[in-house]
Design a protein around this motif. Structure first.
Motif, PDB file in Angstrom:
ATOM      1  N   ILE A   3      42.856  73.558  44.556  1.00 15.41           N
ATOM      2  CA  ILE A   3      41.910  72.809  43.705  1.00 15.41           C
ATOM      3  C   ILE A   3      42.465  71.409  43.425  1.00 15.41           C
ATOM      4  N   ASN A   4      43.756  71.340  43.079  1.00 15.87           N
ATOM      5  CA  ASN A   4      44.352  70.022  42.780  1.00 15.87           C
ATOM      6  C   ASN A   4      44.208  69.075  43.966  1.00 15.87           C
ATOM      7  N   LYS A   5      44.361  69.652  45.179  1.00 20.18           N
ATOM      8  CA  LYS A   5      44.266  68.809  46.380  1.00 20.18           C
ATOM      9  C   LYS A   5      42.861  68.193  46.456  1.00 20.18           C
ATOM     10  N   VAL A   6      41.875  69.034  46.194  1.00 21.69           N
ATOM     11  CA  VAL A   6      40.478  68.550  46.268  1.00 21.69           C
ATOM     12  C   VAL A   6      40.238  67.502  45.174  1.00 21.69           C
ATOM     13  N   LEU A   7      40.712  67.781  43.970  1.00 23.25           N
ATOM     14  CA  LEU A   7      40.412  66.880  42.835  1.00 23.25           C
ATOM     15  C   LEU A   7      41.307  65.649  42.838  1.00 23.25           C
ATOM     16  N   GLY A   8      42.504  65.737  43.491  1.00 20.22           N
ATOM     17  CA  GLY A   8      43.429  64.592  43.500  1.00 20.22           C
ATOM     18  C   GLY A   8      44.164  64.484  42.171  1.00 20.22           C
ATOM     19  N   ASP A   9      45.033  63.481  42.066  1.00 21.19           N
ATOM     20  CA  ASP A   9      45.827  63.318  40.840  1.00 21.19           C
ATOM     21  C   ASP A   9      44.923  63.084  39.629  1.00 21.19           C
ATOM     22  N   GLY A  10      45.341  63.623  38.483  1.00 27.03           N
ATOM     23  CA  GLY A  10      44.573  63.408  37.251  1.00 27.03           C
ATOM     24  C   GLY A  10      44.759  61.985  36.740  1.00 27.03           C
ATOM     25  N   LYS A  11      44.049  61.664  35.666  1.00 26.06           N
ATOM     26  CA  LYS A  11      44.116  60.285  35.152  1.00 26.06           C
ATOM     27  C   LYS A  11      45.531  60.017  34.611  1.00 26.06           C
ATOM     28  N   LEU A  58      54.943  57.560  34.677  1.00 25.73           N
ATOM     29  CA  LEU A  58      54.841  57.402  36.129  1.00 25.73           C
ATOM     30  C   LEU A  58      54.621  58.752  36.788  1.00 25.73           C
ATOM     31  N   LYS A  59      53.739  58.790  37.787  1.00 31.50           N
ATOM     32  CA  LYS A  59      53.592  59.997  38.589  1.00 31.50           C
ATOM     33  C   LYS A  59      54.846  60.087  39.481  1.00 31.50           C
ATOM     34  N   SER A  60      55.150  61.269  39.963  1.00 34.35           N
ATOM     35  CA  SER A  60      56.407  61.447  40.711  1.00 34.35           C
ATOM     36  C   SER A  60      56.469  60.480  41.896  1.00 34.35           C
ATOM     37  N   HIS A  61      55.316  60.241  42.543  1.00 39.48           N
ATOM     38  CA  HIS A  61      55.333  59.373  43.731  1.00 39.48           C
ATOM     39  C   HIS A  61      55.298  57.887  43.363  1.00 39.48           C
ATOM     40  N   LEU A  77      65.316  76.554  42.327  1.00 39.14           N
ATOM     41  CA  LEU A  77      65.196  75.330  41.512  1.00 39.14           C
ATOM     42  C   LEU A  77      64.595  74.137  42.264  1.00 39.14           C
ATOM     43  N   PRO A  78      65.025  73.852  43.491  1.00 36.57           N
ATOM     44  CA  PRO A  78      64.411  72.696  44.173  1.00 36.57           C
ATOM     45  C   PRO A  78      62.893  72.855  44.272  1.00 36.57           C
ATOM     46  N   GLN A  79      62.434  74.094  44.559  1.00 34.22           N
ATOM     47  CA  GLN A  79      60.991  74.357  44.657  1.00 34.22           C
ATOM     48  C   GLN A  79      60.329  74.219  43.287  1.00 34.22           C
ATOM     49  N   LEU A  80      60.989  74.758  42.266  1.00 32.47           N
ATOM     50  CA  LEU A  80      60.407  74.691  40.917  1.00 32.47           C
ATOM     51  C   LEU A  80      60.244  73.229  40.483  1.00 32.47           C
ATOM     52  N   LEU A  81      61.235  72.397  40.803  1.00 29.24           N
ATOM     53  CA  LEU A  81      61.153  70.970  40.437  1.00 29.24           C
ATOM     54  C   LEU A  81      59.942  70.315  41.107  1.00 29.24           C
ATOM     55  N   GLN A  82      59.764  70.612  42.381  1.00 29.42           N
ATOM     56  CA  GLN A  82      58.600  70.025  43.090  1.00 29.42           C
ATOM     57  C   GLN A  82      57.301  70.530  42.456  1.00 29.42           C
ATOM     58  N   ASP A  83      57.277  71.833  42.152  1.00 32.64           N
ATOM     59  CA  ASP A  83      56.057  72.403  41.548  1.00 32.64           C
ATOM     60  C   ASP A  83      55.738  71.714  40.221  1.00 32.64           C
ATOM     61  N   ILE A  84      56.759  71.528  39.385  1.00 30.88           N
ATOM     62  CA  ILE A  84      56.524  70.922  38.069  1.00 30.88           C
ATOM     63  C   ILE A  84      56.019  69.483  38.240  1.00 30.88           C
ATOM     64  N   GLN A  85      56.551  68.780  39.228  1.00 31.81           N
ATOM     65  CA  GLN A  85      56.069  67.400  39.476  1.00 31.81           C
ATOM     66  C   GLN A  85      54.593  67.422  39.880  1.00 31.81           C
ATOM     67  N   LYS A  86      54.217  68.413  40.699  1.00 37.19           N
ATOM     68  CA  LYS A  86      52.802  68.500  41.125  1.00 37.19           C
ATOM     69  C   LYS A  86      51.911  68.747  39.896  1.00 37.19           C
ATOM     70  N   VAL A  87      52.362  69.649  39.025  1.00 40.66           N
ATOM     71  CA  VAL A  87      51.560  69.972  37.830  1.00 40.66           C
ATOM     72  C   VAL A  87      51.394  68.730  36.953  1.00 40.66           C
ATOM     73  N   THR A  88      52.489  67.990  36.769  1.00 34.38           N
ATOM     74  CA  THR A  88      52.428  66.799  35.905  1.00 34.38           C
ATOM     75  C   THR A  88      51.555  65.713  36.545  1.00 34.38           C
ATOM     76  N   ASP A  89      51.707  65.544  37.856  1.00 32.18           N
ATOM     77  CA  ASP A  89      50.877  64.523  38.542  1.00 32.18           C
ATOM     78  C   ASP A  89      49.402  64.875  38.408  1.00 32.18           C
TER      79      ASP A  89
END
Ligand code: SF4
Length: 686
Positions: A78-86, A98-101, A495-507
């Motif tokens: 769903i996030n992929k379809v909707l893209g980054d939030g505001k 700042l978003k992770s990217h 942990l490396p995966q969890l960090l990436q996941d958390i960045q995706k959620v925040t973005d």
């Protein structure tokens, strides 16, 4: 480090001495009983290695992790379809988070160039300004700055720089290039750029990025010890620099004037901060203006002498003692010239614990001098995980009179963060350098999430650490405070995966409810119940995650109590951190500009390393605002007690409940120990 003091230091090869301390093979394996249907519902086991959490419960947990993984993939679809939030623009921040990217990074990897200092030129400038031959503006004209190259040599990383006047300087950045590279690769990026402001304006030493984590406030340069050397030459500069209460209030008020308005841990330092007549009032004031984490960087003597004083400090708002701690025997601490210093530390820990104040062990590490204490100190913290919740290792940095150290001695004593990761593994038998260590700045990934969960109107920004990967690293060990079962967190959490996941959620920024659901799914899908430490249940893991991340699941609404109450839970995520403070030999302006430990001074907020080393703002600020010469001070205020002749310090009583580590073989005091370099807890011992 004056040579005559160190003459007989024996050079331990970095390869560990086979006769060095070793722990029982099954160390860390729990040894507790299994009692069927235990009333507190908390099973215990009696044979080593048995997990009291039933296999059935582990199977259920495993199913949950698989289900969470499915849920996670649906969310991400769903996030992929909707893209980054505001963008998320909180009231306390100068701009949207700042978003992770979007996060920038300093140049990393090797070979690379950076801006550094000529160790000789910078001293000449400092002396020129203090003597009045040069004016303060010089500090804004790149004094002593030269280019440096960071590159690989064999399996090591070195910094090399050449000054046209003073020649070439070399120094070791890491004894393990692969480790250095892994830590840099895990760096999540810089926090936002700080808007220019009057309290952060120090030329090239200005902190340009981020919020800062620890706000150091030097209450006095007086001390009741006389370590040789001391990074800030306490009792040895011929003058007293001590803040009056109005000045303490002013520097604390200033810290709230700028954006980002961020929570930080206010650390009262020195010298010995408890010598200041305004210590308790200063703690009370920091609490009054809203800081919830208040600590003292202390040698512990005052707290060992007086339980009442510890309780007064707690009532005033002190929550953490940043306790100087060089080893787990009196020998290991004997270079501080107090014969029974370890006994003093034990009593200090006892009184602080009774008062409800948690303890951070602060250890200065010098290669071949006391790096054999790394394992014993981590073991000590595990055994006393009800009292100690963090270890702050500080690899040596040569400041103060140590800037005159010989190249040979410097190379023999140089100890880097990579040394530490290897020593923890060698001496404790757990943690893998390339799997279990992370840059401290991964904390910013969780801080951004918590900021978002707390919402845009929250008054404070969450404490967030985004220092340079060459500055701070850490590993986390989950410890059961009752059974002492323990395991590195990254052995059972990806942990490396969890960090990436958390960045995706925040973005994605999908609002509190959806964010919380995604965070729960992320934690579950990265959890490996079959590898969890014995006795750790999913429930206790989720609670621990929320509590120690500052509210990543409950947005800071989790009820975990205060002081002693807060330390009563069953598990501790023991953080073993390392802050490798810079010195003029390995100085890097890319690190200072992202510094997370500003000093709040009469001349604004200055990076720890720019204040104590580098261009050396400390000498300049202290000379500008000194109160009196030492003799004038003594005449007016009397002489304070200094313990420094190797004599034992007496206490009303030495009783304590602190557990002492057991060794298979009593540690011998390394021959050079008596001469080892000094560090004190004031956050900067080195
Ligand atoms: S204090 Fe020094 S080592 Fe630590 S973050 Fe700041 S610049 Fe880096």
């Amino acid at each position: 480090m004056s040579k005559q003091i160190l003459g007989q230091a024996t050079a331990f090869q970095y390869e560990r001495d086979p006769n060095a301390v070793r722990f029982p093979q099954n160390y860390g394996k729990p040894n507790f009983k299994v009692i069927k249907g235990a009333k507190n519902g908390h099973p215990t086991a009696h044979t080593n290695g048995l997990d009291p959490v039933s296999p059935w419960t582990r199977r259920k947990e495993k199913w949950l992790t698989k289900t969470a993984n499915v849920a996670w993939n649906v969310f991400q679809g769903i996030n992929k379809v909707l893209g980054d939030g505001k963008p998320f623009q909180p009231a306390w921040a100068p701009e949207p988070l700042l978003k992770s990217h979007q996060k920038s990074k300093p140049p990393l990897g090797w070979p690379r160039q950076t801006d550094s200092l000529c160790p000789k030129c910078v001293k000449e400038v400092r002396e020129g300004i203090i003597s009045g031959k040069m004016n303060l503006e010089t500090m804004f004209k790149h004094p002593g700055e030269i280019k440096a190259t960071i590159d690989k040599r064999g399996n090591e990383i070195w910094m090399t720089k050449t000054c046209p006047k003073h020649g070439t300087f070399d120094d070791l950045m890491a004894m393990d290039a692969e480790f250095f590279g892994v830590i840099e690769k895990l760096y999540p990026g810089r926090d936002f750029v700080n808007p220019k402001n009057e309290i952060r304006n120090h030329g090239t030493s200005t902190i340009k990025y981020g919020r800062g984590v620890v706000l150091n406030v030097d209450l006095t340069n007086r001390c009741n010890m006389m370590c040789d050397p001391c990074f800030m030459d306490a009792n040895q500069v011929g003058y007293v620099h001590e803040l009056a209460f109005d000045e303490i209030k002013e520097v604390l008020d200033n810290s709230l004037k700028i954006k980002p308005r961020r929570q930080m841990s206010v650390q009262f330092t020195g010298g010995e901060p408890t010598l200041s007549p305004f210590f308790l009032e200063a703690v009370r004031y920091a609490k009054k203006i809203g800081y919830f984490s208040i600590q003292a960087a202390t040698n512990g003597i005052r707290f060992a002498q007086d339980l009442g004083f510890a309780k007064e400090a707690y009532d005033a708002g002190m929550r953490i003692a940043y306790l100087q701690f060089d080893g787990v025997t009196n020998e290991a601490n004997s270079h501080r010239k107090i014969g029974n210093l370890f006994d003093i530390k034990l009593k200090a820990i006892e009184n602080l614990h009774q008062a409800g104040i948690s303890v951070v062990l602060v250890v200065t590490l010098v290669n071949t001098i006391n790096n054999d204490q790394v394992g014993p100190i981590v073991k000590f913290a595990i055994e006393n995980s009800d009292k100690v919740n963090f270890i702050a290792f500080q690899p040596v940095s040569f400041t103060g009179r140590d800037e005159d150290i010989s190249d040979e001695q410097r190379m023999a004593w140089r100890y880097t963060s990579s040394h530490l990761a290897h020593d923890v593994k060698k001496q404790l038998g757990v943690t893998e350098p390339l799997r279990d260590w992370y840059p401290l700045s991964i904390i910013s990934v969780f801080a951004n999430l918590v900021d978002q969960m707390k919402g845009p109107d929250n008054y404070w920004g969450t404490m967030s650490c985004s220092c340079h990967p060459n500055c701070g690293i850490g590993t986390a060990i989950m410890v059961n405070k009752r059974t002492k079962a323990f395991k590195p967190v990254s052995e059972f959490i990806n942990l490396p995966q969890l960090l990436q996941d958390i960045q995706k959620v925040t973005d994605a920024n999908r609002g509190a409810i959806l964010t919380k659901a995604q965070v729960g799914a992320a934690l579950l899908r990265n959890y490996m119940p079959e590898k969890a430490p014995a006795g750790l249940t999913l429930k206790s893991l989720m609670e621990k995650f929320d509590k120690q991340s500052g509210g990543a699941l409950k947005a800071g609404k989790g009820e975990y109590g205060e002081g002693a109450e807060r330390m009563k839970d069953e598990w501790l995520c023991l953080f073993v951190g390392s802050m490798w403070f810079q010195d003029v030999f390995n100085y890097d302006f890319r690190r200072t500009e992202m510094c997370i430990i500003p000093y709040a001074t009469q001349k604004g907020e200055i990076s720890f390393c720019a204040y104590n080393t580098g261009v050396g703002w400390r000498n300049i600020v202290e000379n500008m605002y000194k109160n009196a010469s030492v003799s004038e001070w003594y005449k007016k205020h009397g002489r304070h007690e200094v313990y420094a002749t190797g004599k034992a310090v007496d206490l009303p009583d030495f009783t304590h409940t602190v557990k002492l580590p057991t060794f298979t073989k009593a540690p011998e005091a390394p021959a050079g120990l008596k001469t080892s370099s000094g560090g004190c807890a004031s956050g900067g011992c080195h």
